[in-house]
Write a protein that holds these residues in place. Structure first.
Motif, PDB file in Angstrom:
ATOM      1  N   PHE A  67       0.838  -1.187   0.000  1.00  0.00           N
ATOM      2  CA  PHE A  67       0.000   0.000   0.000  1.00  0.00           C
ATOM      3  C   PHE A  67       0.877   1.242   0.000  1.00  0.00           C
ATOM      4  CE2 PHE A  67      -2.852  -3.119   1.723  1.00  0.00           C
ATOM      5  CZ  PHE A  67      -4.101  -2.751   1.264  1.00  0.00           C
ATOM      6  N   THR A  68       0.329   2.335  -0.484  1.00  0.00           N
ATOM      7  CA  THR A  68       0.962   3.636  -0.320  1.00  0.00           C
ATOM      8  C   THR A  68       0.433   4.217   0.984  1.00  0.00           C
ATOM      9  OG1 THR A  68       1.024   3.962  -2.703  1.00  0.00           O
ATOM     10  CG2 THR A  68       1.243   5.928  -1.338  1.00  0.00           C
ATOM     11  N   VAL A  69       1.301   4.725   1.837  1.00  0.00           N
ATOM     12  CA  VAL A  69       0.888   5.294   3.118  1.00  0.00           C
ATOM     13  C   VAL A  69       0.824   6.809   2.975  1.00  0.00           C
ATOM     14  CG1 VAL A  69       1.469   5.579   5.552  1.00  0.00           C
ATOM     15  CG2 VAL A  69       1.921   3.410   4.412  1.00  0.00           C
ATOM     16  N   GLU A  70      -0.354   7.353   3.235  1.00  0.00           N
ATOM     17  CA  GLU A  70      -0.556   8.796   3.166  1.00  0.00           C
ATOM     18  C   GLU A  70      -0.956   9.272   4.564  1.00  0.00           C
ATOM     19  OE1 GLU A  70      -4.053  11.218   1.149  1.00  0.00           O
ATOM     20  OE2 GLU A  70      -2.789  10.212  -0.334  1.00  0.00           O
ATOM     21  N   LYS A  71      -0.345  10.366   5.019  1.00  0.00           N
ATOM     22  CA  LYS A  71      -0.632  10.871   6.363  1.00  0.00           C
ATOM     23  C   LYS A  71      -1.341  12.214   6.279  1.00  0.00           C
ATOM     24  CE  LYS A  71       3.835  10.131   7.287  1.00  0.00           C
ATOM     25  NZ  LYS A  71       4.158   9.334   6.138  1.00  0.00           N
ATOM     26  N   LEU A  72      -2.389  12.379   7.075  1.00  0.00           N
ATOM     27  CA  LEU A  72      -3.056  13.678   7.155  1.00  0.00           C
ATOM     28  C   LEU A  72      -2.122  14.663   7.856  1.00  0.00           C
ATOM     29  CD1 LEU A  72      -6.648  12.597   8.259  1.00  0.00           C
ATOM     30  CD2 LEU A  72      -5.860  13.197   5.981  1.00  0.00           C
ATOM     31  N   PRO A  73      -2.258  15.953   7.583  1.00  0.00           N
ATOM     32  CA  PRO A  73      -1.390  16.951   8.232  1.00  0.00           C
ATOM     33  C   PRO A  73      -1.416  16.871   9.764  1.00  0.00           C
ATOM     34  CG  PRO A  73      -2.665  17.969   6.473  1.00  0.00           C
ATOM     35  CD  PRO A  73      -3.167  16.567   6.625  1.00  0.00           C
ATOM     36  N   GLN A  74      -2.600  16.585  10.325  1.00  0.00           N
ATOM     37  CA  GLN A  74      -2.708  16.475  11.789  1.00  0.00           C
ATOM     38  C   GLN A  74      -1.879  15.306  12.300  1.00  0.00           C
ATOM     39  OE1 GLN A  74      -5.252  16.551   9.549  1.00  0.00           O
ATOM     40  NE2 GLN A  74      -7.101  17.452  10.423  1.00  0.00           N
ATOM     41  N   ALA A  75      -1.897  14.202  11.571  1.00  0.00           N
ATOM     42  CA  ALA A  75      -1.110  13.025  11.970  1.00  0.00           C
ATOM     43  C   ALA A  75       0.383  13.317  11.830  1.00  0.00           C
ATOM     44  CB  ALA A  75      -1.501  11.814  11.125  1.00  0.00           C
ATOM     45  N   GLU A  76       0.758  14.059  10.793  1.00  0.00           N
ATOM     46  CA  GLU A  76       2.164  14.455  10.627  1.00  0.00           C
ATOM     47  C   GLU A  76       2.632  15.249  11.846  1.00  0.00           C
ATOM     48  OE1 GLU A  76       4.547  13.837   8.531  1.00  0.00           O
ATOM     49  OE2 GLU A  76       3.688  13.366   6.585  1.00  0.00           O
TER      50      GLU A  76
ATOM     51  N   ILE B 233      -4.257   2.878  -1.002  1.00  0.00           N
ATOM     52  CA  ILE B 233      -3.646   3.889  -0.150  1.00  0.00           C
ATOM     53  C   ILE B 233      -4.208   3.737   1.256  1.00  0.00           C
ATOM     54  CG2 ILE B 233      -3.525   6.364   0.334  1.00  0.00           C
ATOM     55  CD1 ILE B 233      -3.498   6.861  -2.641  1.00  0.00           C
ATOM     56  N   ILE B 234      -3.324   3.778   2.243  1.00  0.00           N
ATOM     57  CA  ILE B 234      -3.743   3.797   3.634  1.00  0.00           C
ATOM     58  C   ILE B 234      -3.602   5.232   4.098  1.00  0.00           C
ATOM     59  CG2 ILE B 234      -3.234   3.036   5.969  1.00  0.00           C
ATOM     60  CD1 ILE B 234      -2.007   0.579   4.869  1.00  0.00           C
ATOM     61  N   VAL B 235      -4.656   5.788   4.651  1.00  0.00           N
ATOM     62  CA  VAL B 235      -4.592   7.147   5.166  1.00  0.00           C
ATOM     63  C   VAL B 235      -4.463   7.079   6.682  1.00  0.00           C
ATOM     64  CG1 VAL B 235      -5.769   9.354   5.334  1.00  0.00           C
ATOM     65  CG2 VAL B 235      -5.959   8.008   3.250  1.00  0.00           C
ATOM     66  N   ILE B 236      -3.369   7.607   7.219  1.00  0.00           N
ATOM     67  CA  ILE B 236      -3.137   7.640   8.656  1.00  0.00           C
ATOM     68  C   ILE B 236      -3.817   8.876   9.201  1.00  0.00           C
ATOM     69  CG2 ILE B 236      -1.398   7.734  10.481  1.00  0.00           C
ATOM     70  CD1 ILE B 236      -1.156   5.173   8.825  1.00  0.00           C
ATOM     71  N   GLY B 237      -4.709   8.687  10.173  1.00  0.00           N
ATOM     72  CA  GLY B 237      -5.462   9.821  10.707  1.00  0.00           C
ATOM     73  C   GLY B 237      -5.029  10.272  12.081  1.00  0.00           C
ATOM     74  N   VAL B 238      -4.666   9.355  12.954  1.00  0.00           N
ATOM     75  CA  VAL B 238      -4.297   9.696  14.332  1.00  0.00           C
ATOM     76  C   VAL B 238      -3.107   8.832  14.745  1.00  0.00           C
ATOM     77  CG1 VAL B 238      -5.079   9.731  16.734  1.00  0.00           C
ATOM     78  CG2 VAL B 238      -6.693  10.268  14.934  1.00  0.00           C
ATOM     79  N   VAL B 239      -2.144   9.441  15.419  1.00  0.00           N
ATOM     80  CA  VAL B 239      -0.990   8.716  15.959  1.00  0.00           C
ATOM     81  C   VAL B 239      -0.868   9.097  17.426  1.00  0.00           C
ATOM     82  CG1 VAL B 239       1.503   8.389  15.837  1.00  0.00           C
ATOM     83  CG2 VAL B 239       0.202   8.740  13.734  1.00  0.00           C
ATOM     84  N   PHE B 240      -0.718   8.097  18.302  1.00  0.00           N
ATOM     85  CA  PHE B 240      -0.607   8.402  19.731  1.00  0.00           C
ATOM     86  C   PHE B 240       0.143   7.297  20.453  1.00  0.00           C
ATOM     87  CE2 PHE B 240      -4.404   5.905  19.183  1.00  0.00           C
ATOM     88  CZ  PHE B 240      -4.489   5.117  20.309  1.00  0.00           C
ATOM     89  N   VAL B 241       0.571   7.621  21.677  1.00  0.00           N
ATOM     90  CA  VAL B 241       1.222   6.650  22.545  1.00  0.00           C
ATOM     91  C   VAL B 241       0.131   6.014  23.393  1.00  0.00           C
ATOM     92  CG1 VAL B 241       2.899   6.302  24.393  1.00  0.00           C
ATOM     93  CG2 VAL B 241       3.352   7.982  22.602  1.00  0.00           C
ATOM     94  N   LYS B 242       0.045   4.705  23.337  1.00  0.00           N
ATOM     95  CA  LYS B 242      -1.007   3.991  24.062  1.00  0.00           C
ATOM     96  C   LYS B 242      -0.550   3.712  25.488  1.00  0.00           C
ATOM     97  CE  LYS B 242      -4.223   0.234  23.515  1.00  0.00           C
ATOM     98  NZ  LYS B 242      -4.648  -0.877  22.716  1.00  0.00           N
ATOM     99  N   LYS B 243      -1.390   4.096  26.458  1.00  0.00           N
ATOM    100  CA  LYS B 243      -1.038   3.934  27.867  1.00  0.00           C
ATOM    101  C   LYS B 243      -1.980   2.991  28.611  1.00  0.00           C
ATOM    102  CE  LYS B 243       0.905   8.523  27.923  1.00  0.00           C
ATOM    103  NZ  LYS B 243       0.653   9.923  28.134  1.00  0.00           N
ATOM    104  N   THR B 244      -3.042   2.565  27.948  1.00  0.00           N
ATOM    105  CA  THR B 244      -4.006   1.652  28.569  1.00  0.00           C
ATOM    106  C   THR B 244      -4.198   0.450  27.649  1.00  0.00           C
ATOM    107  OG1 THR B 244      -5.882   2.745  27.512  1.00  0.00           O
ATOM    108  CG2 THR B 244      -5.249   3.562  29.691  1.00  0.00           C
ATOM    109  N   GLN B 245      -4.893  -0.577  28.151  1.00  0.00           N
ATOM    110  CA  GLN B 245      -5.106  -1.768  27.324  1.00  0.00           C
ATOM    111  C   GLN B 245      -6.042  -1.498  26.161  1.00  0.00           C
ATOM    112  OE1 GLN B 245      -6.253  -5.056  29.870  1.00  0.00           O
ATOM    113  NE2 GLN B 245      -4.240  -5.923  29.552  1.00  0.00           N
ATOM    114  N   LYS B 246      -7.096  -0.731  26.394  1.00  0.00           N
ATOM    115  CA  LYS B 246      -8.070  -0.450  25.339  1.00  0.00           C
ATOM    116  C   LYS B 246      -7.706   0.847  24.631  1.00  0.00           C
ATOM    117  CE  LYS B 246     -12.327  -2.652  26.163  1.00  0.00           C
ATOM    118  NZ  LYS B 246     -13.735  -2.421  26.020  1.00  0.00           N
ATOM    119  N   THR B 247      -7.985   0.884  23.341  1.00  0.00           N
ATOM    120  CA  THR B 247      -7.788   2.127  22.596  1.00  0.00           C
ATOM    121  C   THR B 247      -8.833   3.130  23.063  1.00  0.00           C
ATOM    122  OG1 THR B 247      -6.988   0.872  20.697  1.00  0.00           O
ATOM    123  CG2 THR B 247      -7.713   3.139  20.292  1.00  0.00           C
ATOM    124  N   PRO B 248      -8.407   4.324  23.487  1.00  0.00           N
ATOM    125  CA  PRO B 248      -9.371   5.316  23.996  1.00  0.00           C
ATOM    126  C   PRO B 248     -10.424   5.683  22.956  1.00  0.00           C
ATOM    127  CG  PRO B 248      -7.113   5.990  24.469  1.00  0.00           C
ATOM    128  CD  PRO B 248      -7.040   4.805  23.560  1.00  0.00           C
TER     129      PRO B 248
END
Length: 98
Positions: A3-12, A69-84
């Motif tokens: 796939f081509t990976v495309e990132k939204l500006p917010q994710a960048e 194309i995969i669009v990346i929307g949110v990137v974060f550090v996970k601190k709990t077992q479940k995705t918030p």
């Protein structure tokens, strides 16, 4: 499947806010998707159109779009077992526009 990976500006911006080692890890994962295929990274479905790339403690929420194309929307550090839920909601809002 590659796939081509495309990132939204917010994710960048979220990626730029991470530590250098975390940025390198994500770039490596995204590169792996583009060169080797998506089956070489850990992926988990979260909801109907939202998926998660698991990279150690980092998570990238994304959706698939036409033309492989995969669009990346949110990137974060996970601190709990479940995705918030707020992160999933944010990803839905951002990815709705794509």
């Amino acid at each position: 499947m590659k796939f081509t990976v495309e990132k939204l500006p917010q994710a960048e911006a979220e990626i730029e806010a991470l530590e250098k080692s975390q940025q390198d890890l994500l770039r490596n994962e995204y590169s792996k998707i583009e060169t080797q295929g998506i089956e070489f990274v850990r992926i988990r479905p979260l909801q109907k159109d939202i998926f998660e790339i698991k990279s150690n403690e980092l998570r990238s929420l994304f959706k698939y779009t036409a033309g492989k194309i995969i669009v990346i929307g949110v990137v974060f550090v996970k601190k709990t077992q479940k995705t918030p839920k707020d992160k999933i909601k944010l990803a839905k809002q951002r990815l709705k526009e794509v």
